[in-house]
Design an enzyme around this catalytic site. Structure first.
Site, PDB file in Angstrom:
ATOM      1  N   GLN A  93       1.571  -7.933   1.348  1.00  0.00           N
ATOM      2  CA  GLN A  93       0.831  -6.529   1.480  1.00  0.00           C
ATOM      3  C   GLN A  93       0.799  -6.241   3.068  1.00  0.00           C
ATOM      4  O   GLN A  93       0.434  -5.102   3.455  1.00  0.00           O
ATOM      5  CB  GLN A  93      -0.667  -6.559   0.860  1.00  0.00           C
ATOM      6  CG  GLN A  93      -0.640  -6.769  -0.584  1.00  0.00           C
ATOM      7  CD  GLN A  93      -2.046  -7.103  -1.047  1.00  0.00           C
ATOM      8  OE1 GLN A  93      -2.626  -6.002  -1.569  1.00  0.00           O
ATOM      9  NE2 GLN A  93      -2.292  -8.180  -1.035  1.00  0.00           N
ATOM     10  N   HIS A 111       3.797  -2.914   1.528  1.00  0.00           N
ATOM     11  CA  HIS A 111       3.002  -1.732   1.885  1.00  0.00           C
ATOM     12  C   HIS A 111       3.696  -1.400   3.449  1.00  0.00           C
ATOM     13  O   HIS A 111       3.346  -0.743   4.237  1.00  0.00           O
ATOM     14  CB  HIS A 111       1.656  -2.375   2.478  1.00  0.00           C
ATOM     15  CG  HIS A 111       0.688  -2.347   1.223  1.00  0.00           C
ATOM     16  ND1 HIS A 111      -0.550  -3.013   0.999  1.00  0.00           N
ATOM     17  CD2 HIS A 111       1.062  -1.946  -0.107  1.00  0.00           C
ATOM     18  CE1 HIS A 111      -0.957  -2.897  -0.346  1.00  0.00           C
ATOM     19  NE2 HIS A 111      -0.122  -2.434  -0.915  1.00  0.00           N
ATOM     20  N   CYS A 119      10.469   9.369   9.885  1.00  0.00           N
ATOM     21  CA  CYS A 119      10.257  10.833   9.805  1.00  0.00           C
ATOM     22  C   CYS A 119       9.695  11.348   8.677  1.00  0.00           C
ATOM     23  O   CYS A 119      10.011  11.199   7.734  1.00  0.00           O
ATOM     24  CB  CYS A 119      11.695  11.414  10.378  1.00  0.00           C
ATOM     25  SG  CYS A 119      11.502  13.136  10.484  1.00  0.00           S
ATOM     26  N   CYS A 122      12.500  14.047   7.693  1.00  0.00           N
ATOM     27  CA  CYS A 122      13.970  13.595   7.005  1.00  0.00           C
ATOM     28  C   CYS A 122      13.814  12.395   6.273  1.00  0.00           C
ATOM     29  O   CYS A 122      15.036  12.106   5.730  1.00  0.00           O
ATOM     30  CB  CYS A 122      14.946  13.840   8.005  1.00  0.00           C
ATOM     31  SG  CYS A 122      15.063  12.606   9.450  1.00  0.00           S
ATOM     32  N   GLY A 178      -4.876 -15.167   0.548  1.00  0.00           N
ATOM     33  CA  GLY A 178      -5.777 -14.478   1.610  1.00  0.00           C
ATOM     34  C   GLY A 178      -5.753 -12.792   1.112  1.00  0.00           C
ATOM     35  O   GLY A 178      -5.666 -12.012   2.095  1.00  0.00           O
ATOM     36  N   ASN A 204      -7.749 -18.699  -1.221  1.00  0.00           N
ATOM     37  CA  ASN A 204      -8.522 -17.601  -0.386  1.00  0.00           C
ATOM     38  C   ASN A 204      -9.796 -18.323   0.115  1.00  0.00           C
ATOM     39  O   ASN A 204     -10.275 -19.468  -0.079  1.00  0.00           O
ATOM     40  CB  ASN A 204      -8.940 -16.452  -1.443  1.00  0.00           C
ATOM     41  CG  ASN A 204      -9.321 -15.185  -0.692  1.00  0.00           C
ATOM     42  OD1 ASN A 204      -8.234 -14.970   0.270  1.00  0.00           O
ATOM     43  ND2 ASN A 204      -9.922 -14.291  -1.081  1.00  0.00           N
TER      44      ASN A 204
END
Ligand code: OAD
Length: 238
Positions: A93, A111, A119, A122, A178, A204
């Site tokens: 992520q 992500h 852009c 476009c 994490g 974690n």
């Protein structure tokens, strides 16, 4: 022995010890900045300069950051598995490039990536490792002021979801590292994996919001817990 195919999902906690802020910890980015203003299309349309400045600061912090032992260990696992024809799918992520700097070959950036621009007009995506400014023009369509970071904002659809769901459903083990388990669809991967009969584990600092959904867990700093788990896996593989 056939090695298990492993799907690894990482979040901001894997880069915390490299000096990059997480989002929801007590000094996290979303305690300092209003996320709806800096990480949504509505916030960008209201004040594009503010959004570009937020991501320019993230990019400058990334220039100072180096991968830590967790990034290196995941790359080591990937190489060991590749040598035996087994698969590690690394899905992150994170918009930083510390997995790549640590040696991972092709992390899936669901992500997006801070080192690329897109852009707004476009859709042209390209490497852009300097500041994005409202005075810059798109190299493809020429429009001035429409370059945004190639990152996914709230309300936008994450990237590579088909590839991710395929890899998830064919893995033998799903490992989440994490991440707080607060943001979907990534937070739902553990349930999808379980439904597909895949074993699940989290690494974690503390139990995540969806800790109950995992079959097992290791709690500790990523720089210690990830290399320890990788060493265990590599020892099992010999
Ligand atoms: P969070 O900030 O929500 O969660 C980070 C997790 O890492 C927490 O559970 C911490 O306990 C843990 N952590 C912190 N330091 C750690 C360490 N040294 N070792 C191991 N774990 C540690 O970040 P994410 O879950 O990645 O999306 O956030 C998910 C998404 O929300 C991000 O990709 C971003 C954010 O809004 C977008 O911007 C679209």
């Amino acid at each position: 022995m056939a090695l298990p195919n492993i799907f690894v999902l990482t979040g901001a906690g894997v880069s915390a010890e490299s000096g990059l802020s997480t989002f929801r910890d007590k000094d996290g980015l979303w305690t300092q900045y209003p996320l709806e203003e800096v990480a949504s299309i509505q916030g960008y349309e209201r004040n594009p300069g503010r959004v570009l400045a937020f991501y320019n600061l993230r990019r400058s912090k990334l220039f100072e950051a180096k991968p830590n032992a967790a990034h290196f260990a995941l790359a080591q696992l990937e190489a060991a598995w590749a040598a035996r024809g087994a698969i590690i799918t690394l899905c992150t992520q994170n918009i930083d490039n510390l997995h790549e700097q640590g040696g991972s070959k092709r992390p899936i950036h669901m992500h997006g990536e801070l080192s690329k621009s897109r852009c707004h007009d476009c859709g042209d995506v390209r490497i852009a490792d300097g500041d994005l400014l409202l005075t810059l023009g798109c190299m493809a369509c020429g429009r001035i002021g429409g370059l945004r970071p190639h990152v996914v904002w709230f309300g936008e659809t994450p990237l590579f979801l088909d590839e991710i769901y395929d890899a998830l459903s064919t893995a033998d083990l799903f490992v989440s590292i994490g991440t707080s388990g607060a943001v979907y669809p990534a937070a739902g991967f553990v349930s999808m994996a379980r439904e597909a009969g895949v074993s699940t584990m989290e690494i974690n600092l503390e139990p995540s919001e969806n800790a109950d959904a995992f079959d097992s867990a290791h709690y500790g700093k990523a720089s210690e817990a990830v290399p320890a788990w990788v060493a265990e896996m590599i020892a099992l593989a010999h």
